[in-house]
Scaffold this motif. Structure first.
Motif: not given
Length: 234
Positions: A35-49
């Motif tokens: 699991i890439k930290a960047h991918t997790c970060s993007l998911i965490d960014t776009y969930i609330p958006k």
């Protein structure tokens, strides 16, 4: 005596739409050890958006479940659905059917398209998966409302089943949509039976004394390459 087709509007609660980040990672094909930290970060960014942008809505109608003439149809007053043999078997024992429509609204899928158009492919794919998750979770809430209504009548409910799955041809959505007023939940249906917004779900839930809800149903479906397909134990 036939039931009147009274429409029940169900407004999903966005604050209760809990998206599972690990499920999105699974759909992206990320392995537990990679699991890439960047991918997790993007998911965490776009969930609330995506949740903020979404405008989920739902509706359902109740109708009598009539005895079908064949094992491959669903029969209600005035309409016979050519549903294939799998779904009628799963709905066996239904006294009533709840036909439903649910949409996430057009905004999350529009975000996904705009991201892809500007070359942000991973972000766009993530937004698209999140839009799918939102409408599925909204459908869970509508199904729970149907469950409560059934319970108040001493009935149980089945799983929900949609045209396009389990051998129920997607063209049958034309009949399903005829039960609802035009543009119900903001959804329109094309001549080729595709819904707009795309992140929408239509389908049926059985209600009866003997119907069963199954926690695991992928084994009844012939779509072997479905991204959402589960295997027992997963």
């Amino acid at each position: 005596m036939h039931l009147p087709l009274d429409i029940h509007y169900a407004q999903p609660d966005k604050s209760k739409l809990q998206i599972d980040r690990l499920e999105i990672l699974r759909l992206l094909g990320e392995q537990a050890k990679g699991i890439k930290a960047h991918t997790c970060s993007l998911i965490d960014t776009y969930i609330p958006k995506c949740l903020e942008l979404s405008s989920p809505s739902g509706a359902y109608i109740l109708t009598e479940a009539l005895e079908p003439a064949t094992a491959s149809e669903i029969h209600i007053p005035g309409i016979r659905f050519d549903s294939g043999k799998i779904i009628p078997k799963m709905l066996r024992g239904s006294q009533l059917y709840a036909f439903f429509l649910v949409s996430a609204g057009p905004e999350p899928e529009n975000l996904a398209r705009s991201l892809i158009a500007e070359g942000s492919y991973l972000e766009g794919y993530i937004a698209d998966l999140l839009a799918s998750a939102i409408v599925d979770l909204a459908a869970d809430q509508v199904q729970e409302e149907v469950r409560k209504l059934a319970g108040s009548r001493g009935l149980q409910i089945s799983n929900r089943y949609s045209p396009g799955y389990c051998s129920w041809r997607v063209e049958e959505q034309q009949k399903l949509f005829s039960l609802f007023p035009g543009k119900c939940c903001g959804i329109t249906l094309s001549e080729s039976s595709l819904m707009n917004p795309v992140k929408s779900i239509s389908g049926i839930i059985g209600m009866g004394l003997q119907v069963k809800y199954r926690e695991y149903t992928c084994e009844i479906c012939s779509m072997k390459n479905c991204n959402f397909r589960r295997t027992k134990g997963n």
